[in-house]
Motif scaffolding. Structure first.
Motif, PDB file in Angstrom:
ATOM      1  N   LYS A   5       0.812  -1.221   0.000  1.00  0.00           N
ATOM      2  CA  LYS A   5       0.000   0.000   0.000  1.00  0.00           C
ATOM      3  C   LYS A   5       0.847   1.273   0.000  1.00  0.00           C
ATOM      4  CE  LYS A   5      -3.334   2.437   2.876  1.00  0.00           C
ATOM      5  NZ  LYS A   5      -3.966   2.445   4.205  1.00  0.00           N
ATOM      6  N   ASN A   6       1.977   1.247   0.707  1.00  0.00           N
ATOM      7  CA  ASN A   6       2.719   2.483   0.953  1.00  0.00           C
ATOM      8  C   ASN A   6       4.075   2.598   0.269  1.00  0.00           C
ATOM      9  OD1 ASN A   6       0.993   3.768   3.195  1.00  0.00           O
ATOM     10  ND2 ASN A   6       1.271   1.678   3.902  1.00  0.00           N
TER      11      ASN A   6
ATOM     12  N   MET B 159      10.096   8.418   4.745  1.00  0.00           N
ATOM     13  CA  MET B 159       9.261   7.575   3.895  1.00  0.00           C
ATOM     14  C   MET B 159       7.960   7.261   4.612  1.00  0.00           C
ATOM     15  SD  MET B 159      10.795   6.962   1.109  1.00  0.00           S
ATOM     16  CE  MET B 159      12.252   7.877   0.705  1.00  0.00           C
ATOM     17  N   PRO B 160       6.917   7.034   3.888  1.00  0.00           N
ATOM     18  CA  PRO B 160       6.782   7.201   2.445  1.00  0.00           C
ATOM     19  C   PRO B 160       6.717   8.679   2.072  1.00  0.00           C
ATOM     20  CG  PRO B 160       4.693   6.474   3.382  1.00  0.00           C
ATOM     21  CD  PRO B 160       5.696   6.515   4.504  1.00  0.00           C
ATOM     22  N   LYS B 161       7.140   8.965   0.866  1.00  0.00           N
ATOM     23  CA  LYS B 161       7.140  10.338   0.367  1.00  0.00           C
ATOM     24  C   LYS B 161       5.728  10.908   0.430  1.00  0.00           C
ATOM     25  CE  LYS B 161      11.403  10.846  -1.214  1.00  0.00           C
ATOM     26  NZ  LYS B 161      12.336  11.682  -0.556  1.00  0.00           N
TER      27      LYS B 161
ATOM     28  N   LEU C 168       3.264   6.625   7.607  1.00  0.00           N
ATOM     29  CA  LEU C 168       2.521   5.418   7.942  1.00  0.00           C
ATOM     30  C   LEU C 168       1.707   5.678   9.204  1.00  0.00           C
ATOM     31  CD1 LEU C 168       5.244   2.634   7.513  1.00  0.00           C
ATOM     32  CD2 LEU C 168       3.490   3.334   5.891  1.00  0.00           C
ATOM     33  N   SER C 169       0.653   4.926   9.380  1.00  0.00           N
ATOM     34  CA  SER C 169      -0.140   5.049  10.603  1.00  0.00           C
ATOM     35  C   SER C 169       0.690   4.540  11.781  1.00  0.00           C
ATOM     36  CB  SER C 169      -1.427   4.238  10.480  1.00  0.00           C
ATOM     37  OG  SER C 169      -1.137   2.847  10.511  1.00  0.00           O
TER      38      SER C 169
ATOM     39  N   ALA D 154       4.074   0.437  14.365  1.00  0.00           N
ATOM     40  CA  ALA D 154       4.190  -0.499  15.487  1.00  0.00           C
ATOM     41  C   ALA D 154       4.238  -1.943  14.997  1.00  0.00           C
ATOM     42  CB  ALA D 154       3.026  -0.296  16.450  1.00  0.00           C
ATOM     43  N   THR D 155       3.489  -2.245  13.943  1.00  0.00           N
ATOM     44  CA  THR D 155       3.487  -3.599  13.383  1.00  0.00           C
ATOM     45  C   THR D 155       4.864  -3.940  12.816  1.00  0.00           C
ATOM     46  OG1 THR D 155       1.126  -3.457  12.881  1.00  0.00           O
ATOM     47  CG2 THR D 155       2.405  -5.109  11.668  1.00  0.00           C
ATOM     48  N   ILE D 156       5.438  -3.020  12.057  1.00  0.00           N
ATOM     49  CA  ILE D 156       6.774  -3.244  11.495  1.00  0.00           C
ATOM     50  C   ILE D 156       7.805  -3.376  12.611  1.00  0.00           C
ATOM     51  CG2 ILE D 156       8.621  -2.183  10.129  1.00  0.00           C
ATOM     52  CD1 ILE D 156       6.365  -1.106   8.272  1.00  0.00           C
ATOM     53  N   LYS D 157       7.715  -2.525  13.619  1.00  0.00           N
ATOM     54  CA  LYS D 157       8.661  -2.592  14.731  1.00  0.00           C
ATOM     55  C   LYS D 157       8.556  -3.928  15.467  1.00  0.00           C
ATOM     56  CE  LYS D 157      10.490  -0.214  18.766  1.00  0.00           C
ATOM     57  NZ  LYS D 157      11.410  -1.272  18.948  1.00  0.00           N
ATOM     58  N   LYS D 158       7.328  -4.376  15.714  1.00  0.00           N
ATOM     59  CA  LYS D 158       7.157  -5.658  16.405  1.00  0.00           C
ATOM     60  C   LYS D 158       7.727  -6.799  15.565  1.00  0.00           C
ATOM     61  CE  LYS D 158       3.781  -8.603  18.708  1.00  0.00           C
ATOM     62  NZ  LYS D 158       2.371  -8.768  19.084  1.00  0.00           N
TER      63      LYS D 158
END
Length: 119
Positions: free
Chosen positions: A48-49, A94-96, A100-101, A106-110
């Motif tokens: 999506k991003n 990013m993203p340009k 991100l929400s 938090a999802t990516i970090k987890k």
């Protein structure tokens, strides 16, 4: 007699609409006690991003984020997380044109903190 029924229904409907809170279609997986899935949680965020600029045919900055190998290498180096997190009150790189929400970050970090499982 019929009108007497409609008025209370109308009042209840209007009250419910004005007092309802927006409900997200899906809850943030980080708030749930479940494992983060690369396929089900990370790929949709990237698709999506990120994929409009970081794909096999348009690899902005030499970066492609389509496969587990590509994403995990960028995540392991710290570059992925550093690029998406606002720093010192500045917007993220990013993203340009956006961010991100909090849930996506938090999802990516987890996922990164859990050693980037490929599932």
């Amino acid at each position: 007699m019929k009108r007497a029924i409609y008025l209370p229904l109308l009042i209840i409907t209007l009250w419910a609409c004005t007092n309802s809170k927006a409900i997200e279609p899906t809850a943030c997986v980080v708030t749930q006690n479940i494992a983060i899935s690369f396929k089900n949680d990370i790929i949709p965020i990237l698709q999506k991003n990120c994929w409009s600029c970081h794909n096999a045919s348009n690899h902005s900055g030499g970066l492609v984020l389509e496969t587990y190998q590509q994403v995990s290498e960028d995540a392991q180096s710290g570059e992925l997380y550093d690029a998406i997190v606002p720093l010192n009150g500045n917007p993220p790189r990013m993203p340009k044109g956006g961010a991100l929400s909090e849930c996506d970050i938090a999802t990516i970090k987890k996922w990164i903190d859990n050693k980037m499982p490929n599932n």
